[in-house]
Every structure is written in C-alpha cells, then in structure tokens.
Write a protein that holds these residues in place. Structure first.
Motif, short mmCIF file in Angstrom:
data_model
loop_
_atom_site.label_atom_id
_atom_site.label_comp_id
_atom_site.label_asym_id
_atom_site.label_seq_id
_atom_site.Cartn_x
_atom_site.Cartn_y
_atom_site.Cartn_z
N VAL A 12 44.79 44.10 29.66
CA VAL A 12 43.66 44.74 30.31
C VAL A 12 44.05 45.13 31.74
N ASN A 13 43.88 46.39 32.05
CA ASN A 13 44.18 46.91 33.37
C ASN A 13 45.60 46.53 33.83
N GLY A 14 46.54 46.63 32.88
CA GLY A 14 47.94 46.41 33.22
C GLY A 14 48.37 44.96 33.27
N GLU A 15 47.44 44.05 32.96
CA GLU A 15 47.80 42.63 33.00
C GLU A 15 47.64 42.00 31.62
N ALA A 16 48.47 41.02 31.35
CA ALA A 16 48.36 40.29 30.08
C ALA A 16 47.25 39.25 30.20
N HIS A 17 46.37 39.23 29.22
CA HIS A 17 45.27 38.25 29.22
C HIS A 17 45.23 37.53 27.88
N PRO A 18 45.94 36.42 27.77
CA PRO A 18 45.76 35.65 26.55
C PRO A 18 44.37 35.02 26.58
N VAL A 19 43.60 35.17 25.51
CA VAL A 19 42.25 34.62 25.53
C VAL A 19 41.92 34.04 24.15
N ALA A 20 41.39 32.82 24.18
CA ALA A 20 40.96 32.20 22.93
C ALA A 20 39.51 32.58 22.71
N ALA A 21 39.27 33.34 21.65
CA ALA A 21 37.90 33.82 21.43
C ALA A 21 37.59 33.86 19.95
N PRO A 22 36.32 33.66 19.60
CA PRO A 22 35.95 33.79 18.19
C PRO A 22 36.33 35.17 17.67
N THR A 23 36.81 35.22 16.45
CA THR A 23 37.33 36.49 15.93
C THR A 23 36.24 37.54 15.73
N HIS A 24 34.98 37.09 15.64
CA HIS A 24 33.92 38.09 15.44
C HIS A 24 33.48 38.74 16.75
N LYS A 25 34.04 38.30 17.85
CA LYS A 25 33.58 38.85 19.13
C LYS A 25 34.06 40.28 19.35
N THR A 26 33.18 41.09 19.90
CA THR A 26 33.57 42.46 20.19
C THR A 26 34.38 42.49 21.48
N LEU A 27 35.04 43.59 21.67
CA LEU A 27 35.81 43.76 22.91
C LEU A 27 34.86 43.67 24.11
N GLN A 84 43.56 51.72 42.33
CA GLN A 84 44.94 51.25 42.35
C GLN A 84 45.32 50.91 43.78
N ASN A 85 45.90 49.76 43.98
CA ASN A 85 46.33 49.30 45.30
C ASN A 85 45.22 49.42 46.33
N GLY A 86 44.03 49.05 45.91
CA GLY A 86 42.90 49.08 46.85
C GLY A 86 42.35 50.47 47.11
N VAL B 48 25.20 53.94 50.73
CA VAL B 48 26.00 52.95 51.46
C VAL B 48 26.61 51.93 50.50
N ASP B 49 26.00 51.79 49.32
CA ASP B 49 26.56 50.87 48.33
C ASP B 49 27.25 51.62 47.19
N GLY B 50 27.61 52.87 47.47
CA GLY B 50 28.30 53.68 46.47
C GLY B 50 29.54 53.01 45.91
N PRO B 51 30.41 52.47 46.77
CA PRO B 51 31.62 51.83 46.25
C PRO B 51 31.34 50.71 45.24
N GLU B 52 30.31 49.89 45.51
CA GLU B 52 29.96 48.83 44.55
C GLU B 52 29.57 49.43 43.21
N ARG B 53 28.85 50.55 43.29
CA ARG B 53 28.33 51.13 42.05
C ARG B 53 29.42 51.82 41.22
N VAL B 54 30.51 52.23 41.83
CA VAL B 54 31.56 52.93 41.06
C VAL B 54 32.76 52.06 40.72
N THR B 55 32.76 50.82 41.17
CA THR B 55 33.91 49.96 40.88
C THR B 55 33.59 48.85 39.91
N GLY B 56 32.32 48.74 39.53
CA GLY B 56 31.93 47.63 38.65
C GLY B 56 31.60 46.38 39.43
N ALA B 57 31.67 46.46 40.77
CA ALA B 57 31.38 45.28 41.59
C ALA B 57 29.89 44.98 41.67
N ALA B 58 29.05 45.99 41.51
CA ALA B 58 27.60 45.81 41.58
C ALA B 58 27.16 44.86 40.47
#
Lengths: 163, 776
Positions: A12-27, A84-86, B48-58
């Motif tokens: 997810v988002n470029g990172e590996a996420h091993p997760v133990a979850a019930p098989t019926h769970k949706t993404l 990406q990168n903030g 003013v809270d636009g960034p929260e609303r578009v990043t999933g942080a809200a």
C-alpha cells in the motif's frame, strides 16, 4: 460464524504491509480498520457511490467490492499515498485551490479516479473527465469545481509540474 | 450588565418568539463603503482546511477508531405497521463475539419524538423503524446476530398515501389520528372570495411532488465512549449542542458531563439537525459494555429512517387582472410527513411571501402515514411550494399573453406581505435583470426557432426565490490572542462542508488586523466551544459571523490598550495592521508578539455575542434562476442545457465558496426536477428503492452548464457584517425553472415531479393541455 484469518501481504502506497485479517474482509475494511488508513471512505458498500475508490496497479477499483486477499502483491494506492515527500499531488493542490472539495467526503475517491485518468491522459477533454468520474457521486459541489480542478491539474502536469 | 429582550426569530421559514440576552456593545456595521479597505472579506479564499480535506487527514465520524471499540448494528422492522408480540434475543446473545443486545425487553424507556414513541417501542409505524441493537466485536458478527433475533410481529393495517390517510376509515398511524395537530395550518389575508370575483382570469392546477431523500455521502452515525464519568460522542451532526442536550436528557446526565464532537461531516442537508436513535443507542451501549461503541447506518437504513422531503399534493388557484396584477391566491397542500414529524410541514411559505397579493388563503395538511419520518431537507417546503407557485405563475402569464418575467415584476412585493414591514434589502429585481441577460431571455424565441427540430424542442423558463436566512441570536464566540502573535477563534458552530472555518477566519483576520494564516478557527466541540446554533436554516454565517467579529474587535481593543502602554505610544495614535502595531506619527511598525515578550504569559480573550435582528424590518434572501432545456419528443428525455442562478444574500464574504454552494444547490434542484424520487409500493407499504443507484442522485454526467452569480449587496441593517444565508436559496427555484422551461418547449405542462421520460411521453401522447387533475 467461522472466521478464517490469513496473513496477507499487501503493498500500500509503496510500502509492504503484512496484515493478519479475516479472509472475508474487503480491501476497504482492511485499509480502514487494520491499517488505519481512513482516508478511503465508505458511502454505500455495494459499489454504487465510488467514495471507496483506490488504485490497484494504477487502475481505479471499488475497494468495497474487492476482497483484500485478491489484491495481494499488487500496488495499492490510497489518498494517503498521493502526496510525495511532503508535497501534495497537483490534483490535491487543484482540488483545494478551486474548492473542489466541499464537505470532502467524496474527495479521496474523486482524486484517485482522476489520477488514473491523468496518468494515461494528462490533457483530457471535459467529456473524458466526466466519463472517468461518472462512478463517483458527490452531493455537495455540483461537480463543476471538480471538473475544473481535474482540468487544471492536468494542464499543470503536462507543463512539467512536480510529477 | 446584560440586558434581556424579547425578539422574533425565523428558522426554516417558521417564526418563534425568544428571549435573548444582549451583551457587549453594538458594532457599527461594515457598510458598503468599507469594501475598498477589506483585505480578506469579499476575496476568494480557498478553504483554510483544504489540505486536510484532500489528503485524507480530515477525520469524519466514520473514521473514529478507538482502542477496544465495539460495533453496533440495528435490527429494523420489516412491516409498515406492526406490534411486537414476542422478541427473543437469547440466540443472538449466545453468538461468540456478541457483547450486548438492546431491545424493548431490556432497554430503559426513553421517550422519543416528543413522547409519540420510544427509543425501543413495541409498536412500529414504518418499515425500517428500530427494533433492537446488537453490539459485537466485529461488524460481521453483528449482522449474523441480527439474523438470530426472533421477533413475532402482529401486522397492523397501514396506509402510505396521504390522501387516503385522510379518509374517515383509514388505518390510524397514531391513536390521535392521521392529521398532525388534528387540523390544517391555515393562513388568510384579505377576502379570498372577493379577490376571485375581481379577477379577470383564473388559473388552477394540481401539482404533485415526490418524496426526496438527502443521501448524504456520509451516512448517519455516532461513536460513544465514556472517559471516566464523562460521555464523549463523535456524531455526524449539524448541531453539537443540540445533540448534547438530547443525549443528556435521554441518559439523565448533567450537561457538563456530555461532550459532543464533530470536526468533519460528509453532508447533512437538514437530516442531521438532531441526535438520532443511533446516538442514544451508542451511548447506552457504551455505558453497559464499558467500551467505545460505534453505530453507523448503512445506505439502505439511511434511505429508510433518516428523514426525507415530504411528498405533496398541491392545489393552487390564482386570480388576476388583465394587466397581470394578482387579486387572489388559494393554495392547499397535503404533505406526507411519514410516521413522525418534528414540526408541521408546509408548502405555502413562498405563496404567502413572494408576491404582493391582497387576498390569499393557504391550508397545509401534514398527514401521518406508515413511512419513514420527514425531516428538514434544504429549504423545507419552499422547494415544493415554489415548484407549484412558479409553475402556476407561468400558466397565468401564458393565459394573459404576458412575458413570465413581466408578470413577476407586476406583482413584485415592495414590503413583506405578511408583516407589512419593509425589507432590509431586496435584490430580486437585480437578480431578474442579470439572470435574464445571462440566459438571453429577450432572444429566447429566436433561439427556440433556430434550435428546435422535428424531434427536439428547446424551451426557456425562470423562477424566483424567497427565503429567510437572517440568522440571529444566541451565538457566541471567543478570540484568544496567543503570545506568539497568532489568534484562535473559538465557537461552538459546525463546518458541515460549506466553508464555515474559512469564512470565520476571514472575518476574524479582518477585524483583528492579522494575516489570515495567523488565525485558526476551532469549532465542532461542545467542551470548549461557546454556544452556537445548529448549522441549518441558512443561518450559520449570519449568526456566528457577527459574534466572531465582535469577539475579534474586543480582543483587538484589549491588544491595542496594552500595546499602547508597553510601547509608550498614545492610544489614539496606535493601530493594528497585518499583525503589527503601527504608530500613526512615526509609521514605525512593531510585531504584536514583541509586547508579549515583556508580559510573560499574558493572555487576551476577546468575547463576542450576536445581537438581535431589527424589529421593524424583514430580513429575506432572494434570487432568480433561468433554465434552457432541450426535450426529445421521441424519447421524452429532458436535457437541461444551462442554468443561470443569480442570488442576493447580502454581502459576499467568500466568492469562491459561495459559488460552490450555488452549484451544489442547483444540482440538487436538478436531481429533484428530473431523476430523484423515493418509490413506495402502496400494497406492501414498503420503499422499493432505498439505494443510490435506484434513487438516482445526479452524477457528473448530468451536470449542465451552470452560471452562478451573487448580487453582492451588503445588508448593514440585517447585522453588523451585512451578511445573510446562502445554503438553502440555490435549491429553491431550480425545479420550477426547469419545469417552466419544459412547459415552454412542449407547449403544455407536466404537473408532477420528477419530469421523467415516462411522464413526458405520456403527456406528449395525450397531446392536449392538462391542469394536473388527471395526472398520477
């Protein structure tokens, strides 16, 4: 009820996420409940509203209709992975700038449907934008600002924006 | 000393007398002349809270995940009317993972709907009404447990058609009868009979409108959690203080031990004006289990049990002189309020208030049926009523061979026809003029001629809007100035997506003389916010905005008092600009935080309260919308090509966000006009389309070209900001304008909403004008 739990290897988002979850769970459920990625929203859980849209290998899918176990090993992108990168993705910048996110609930799904579009077609026509977003419902904005923001982000990307 | 006065307040088109406490001094109005000087107010400002609303942080209520949180799901009645004979939850309780089952068997008796029912009632009055709550470790376990609850229902006779519900032998929804309060709400002025006698022409029609569902993208829900002896509730609500009061009463708790939080919300549109049963259930379950409990509704429950715009049958009769002047109006409405109603519904608001007409009578019948309860839905009553009134006005114009716009100007109300008071401002003429210009009203016949073909017809229509939106007291705000020269605005209001945080930040920055980025707005939490009204009735900005300005002015005055002394500059020579003290003589500028370096931990708290509305004036909002449509004569499909929306709601604080509200209102109005409708099966008493797909919320493909503009007209007499509400106005005239455009294209009228292809085709086949009596 018998619950089978499996160890899933999600990317997810470029990172590996091993997760133990019930098989019926949706993404959708695994993303929100097990990985704490609540940016992906649930609106109907029957595939009608598009708020749960995420990308799997770059293609928009409805995470409420997808079993997490079915997308093991594939590249999943959620709204949390857009910046990406903030630095915000040009789509995020344009959505905030143009007021395309009103209450913001449909926004993550809209952004990911739009990203899939711009990744293959940075200069979409209005009709192409409408087609790409036609599975994502919004009850606040009246859609016009969303179309405007997608167009703007596409232009900026085509002019060699950040990405 | 605080002063107590009695004043009249308007909410959702209804008037109430209230006592209010006046505090602080009256502010001088921000008059039109101030506009030039504004740095933030009136400028397009991204959220003013636009960034929260578009990043999933809200964080929305749905996103609250607490350690050890349990899930609660509700069992709902499958019958339109039934009595529970026996309920057995033992099998469900034994299912591993189930922590609690609440039902009429073991829950406290908590009165609901003003005592008409209870939290868990044994008599159930609509399909979808709450029967039991299951609380379990996982959502899936809840659903399995719901299947294990055994309920024996005794089915009772039911009625879902409001006209049938009024018949003498109709099944009774409530013991007291099916007509709310036992009588219609009647309003009269002048002499109706005389008015019709004086008329040169009379037109009459019967209009039918559908029940509409809010379908907020975030469904209703709550998360409740006890922190020691304090109950904390995250609620998807438009009114945190209202939820606090309701929950405190239901659980017998003092107000200072209930905290309600709502930071972000995925739409409300009037359906989230109060606590739901789910809220109280979550609180009870959290108390019984000692764990946080989340109760969220799914989309189907959302469409059955969380409110709706009532369906209506409206009979309207207009009498007028040959020159178009109205002499009489009669308007009777039958409104289907479902099983419960918070207040009587009404469709006659616009009829009473929009036009100057001396002789008038309206009757509103709110009728109980065995369907989900109605609730406020964005301009309740006005959307339905405007469709009928403005359709009938067009029929009158056709009969008199007058331009529809001219007919409206002939009957333009210069004073409010009910109170006979003048308006503070009224920009309706400007809206008509600008709207006509933008749609090309004068050239419409030419366009129709050139555009229409053998199978396609083009038509133009327009409609007017009147609404309240004055806001009013009580509403309070605090403005803190922090030692680093930043400011925190604190209110107890909610940002339901409209941009409240942003507008309040603009107002505070303007009044303080601070840069916008140094102002932060805190809201949506009863724990530290000061009371603000519900975010509904187009009242948020006009109620809370003046309180924020007053608090900011208070904080600014304190800051200047202290700053002048610390900097040793006479008070009358010092001012604040962009977060700096300015010495008028030397021009020297000093950042405000420098004085705090000398005054360790000195804190400024400015306080503000909303003052009363003027007693001698009416405050209303106005607007006009124009539509251009193309009707396909072969398929019956109506394609809206363009909507022009021009509205007057006082001063525009944020042109960017206000346009979003206009667009959004128009699209909801378009959905109401063309696609949206709840469908009920009268034989089984069930809603047959409780899903987004079948209810048909508009998609991006349905969006026409929309031109949205404000008549930016500060209203300094309304309040010291000169603002009025805009949330509801843009949905009010859309359906009427579209219906008028369709009638213009076809040459005759379809009297029933939504204007679906089957109705248009049937009307085409009938091929002759109908007055609506034979529709359905």
């Amino acid at each position: 009820m018998q619950t089978q739990v499996a160890l899933l290897h999600l990317r997810v988002n470029g990172e590996a996420h091993p997760v133990a979850a019930p098989t019926h769970k949706t993404l959708l459920e695994v993303l929100r409940e097990d990985l704490g990625l609540t940016g992906t929203k649930h609106g109907c859980e029957v595939g009608e509203c598009g708020t749960c849209t995420v990308l799997v290998d770059g293609e928009p899918i409805l995470s409420c209709l997808t079993l997490a176990a079915d997308v093991e090993g594939r590249e999943i992108t959620t709204v949390e992975g857009l910046a990406q990168n903030g630095e915000l993705h040009p789509l995020q910048v344009a959505f905030a700038e143009r007021g395309a996110a009103q209450c913001g609930y449909c926004t993550p799904g809209m952004l990911l449907s739009a990203k899939a579009l711009l990744d293959r077609n940075p200069r979409p026509t209005e009709d192409e934008i409408k087609e790409a977003l036609s599975g994502n419902l919004c009850r606040c904005t009246g859609y016009l600002k969303i179309i405007e923001a997608v167009k703007l982000a596409g232009e900026r990307l085509a002019q060699g924006g950040p990405r | 000393m605080p002063k107590v006065i009695k004043t009249e307040v308007e909410f959702e088109g209804r008037f109430y007398e209230e006592y209010i406490v006046l505090e602080g001094e009256d502010l001088s109005p921000w008059g039109p002349d101030r506009d030039r000087e504004f740095r933030f107010v009136g400028k397009p400002q991204p959220r003013v809270d636009g960034p929260e609303r578009v990043t999933g942080a809200a964080k929305f209520t749905h996103d609250i995940q607490l350690p050890g949180m349990l899930y609660g799901r509700i069992l709902r009645c499958p019958h339109p009317h039934a009595r529970i004979q026996r309920i057995d939850t033992s099998k469900a309780e034994k299912l591993p993972g189930v922590r609690l089952v609440l039902s009429a068997e073991n829950a406290p008796e908590i009165p609901w709907r003003m005592g008409l029912t209870q939290l868990f009632d044994r008599t159930l009055r609509y399909a979808g009404e709450e029967v039991a709550l299951v609380v379990a470790d996982e959502e899936e376990i809840c659903y399995d447990a719901l299947d294990l609850i055994e309920v024996e229902y005794e089915p009772l006779p039911f009625v879902v058609d409001p006209v049938k519900a009024l018949e003498p032998n109709a099944p009774k929804v409530h013991e007291s009868g099916n007509l709310l309060n036992g009588a219609p709400e009647v309003y009269e002025r002048g002499d109706l009979e005389k008015g019709f006698e004086e008329a040169d022409v009379v037109v009459e029609g019967v209009f039918r409108t559908q029940s509409a569902l809010h379908n907020c993208m975030e469904t209703h829900g709550s998360v409740a959690h006890w922190e020691g002896d304090t109950l904390v509730i995250w609620d998807s609500t438009q009114h945190i203080f209202g939820v606090r009061a309701q929950v405190a009463q239901a659980l017998g708790l003092p107000l200072n031990r209930v905290r309600v939080i709502k930071q972000y919300m995925g739409g409300g549109f009037g359906s989230k004006n109060a606590a739901g049963k789910y809220t109280v259930m979550a609180a009870l379950a959290a108390r019984r289990t000692g764990r946080p409990v989340q109760v969220l509704l799914d989309r189907f429950e959302e469409n059955l049990a969380t409110g709706n715009r009532p369906s209506t049958v409206q009979t309207l009769k207009l009498g007028a002189k040959e020159d178009g002047r109205l002499t009489a109006i009669y308007h009777k409405s039958i409104l289907n309020v479902g099983a419960y109603a918070a207040w009587p519904a009404s469709a006659s608001g616009p009829t009473k208030r929009l036009y100057s007409c001396p002789n008038l009578k309206t009757e509103d019948y709110s009728v109980y049926t065995n369907l989900g309860p109605f609730s406020a839905f964005r301009a309740p009553g006005y959307v339905e009523g405007t469709f009928a009134l403005e359709s009938m006005m067009d029929e009158l114009a056709r009969k008199l061979n007058l331009d529809p716009l001219e007919l409206r100007l002939k009957n333009y109300a210069e004073i409010d026809p009910i109170t006979n008071k003048p308006y503070t401002t009224k920009g309706l003429k400007q809206a008509y003029e600008r709207g006509a210009q933008l749609i090309g009203w004068e050239k419409r016949e030419e366009v129709k001629k050139t555009r229409s073909t053998k199978t396609k017809r083009v038509g133009f229509g327009m409609a007017s809007q009147i609404w309240g939106g004055s806001g009013g007291p009580p509403a309070y705000a605090l403005v803190k100035i922090n030692p680093d020269g930043t400011a925190t605005v604190i209110t107890g209001t909610q940002d339901i997506g409209t941009g409240t945080r942003t507008a309040l930040a603009q107002i505070a920055a303007e009044a303080l003389g601070f840069p916008l980025e140094r102002v932060r707005v805190e809201l949506g939490d009863t724990q530290w916010g000061v009371y603000s009204p519900l975010s509904a009735g187009s009242m948020t900005l006009a109620s809370v905005g003046p309180a924020v300005r007053a608090a900011a002015e208070d904080a600014r005055a304190q800051l200047l008092d202290v700053g002048a002394q610390v900097l040793e500059i006479p008070r009358d020579r010092i001012s604040l600009e962009q977060g700096e003290f300015v010495d008028a003589r030397s021009g020297e500028r000093t950042p405000v935080q420098t004085i705090f370096e000398k005054l360790l931990n000195y804190t400024i708290v400015g306080k503000g309260a909303r003052g009363p509305n003027p007693e001698d004036k009416n405050i209303n909002t106005f607007g006009a919308q124009f539509a251009r449509v193309e009707v396909d004569l072969e398929t019956g499909r109506v394609r809206v090509e363009r909507i022009v929306a021009v509205h007057e709601s006082g001063r525009v604080v944020n042109p960017l966000t206000i346009r979003s509200q206009l667009y959004g209102g128009v699209i909801q109005g378009l959905g109401y006009a063309l696609t949206e409708r709840r469908l009920e099966d009268p034989r089984r008493g069930l809603v047959v389309n409780p899903s987004l797909e079948t209810y048909k919320v508009p998609t991006v493909e349905d969006v026409p070209d929309i031109v949205a503009e404000m008549v930016d007209m500060p209203d300094p007499e309304a309040n010291p900001l000169g603002v009025k509400g805009v949330g509801e106005p843009p949905i009010i005239p859309t359906a009427a304008a579209i219906a008028n455009a369709v009638a213009d294209a076809l040459g005759f009228r379809v009297y029933e909403l939504p204007l679906t292809v089957d109705r248009v085709l049937m009307a085409l086949q009938r091929g002759e004008p109908s007055r609506g009596e034979d529709n359905k």
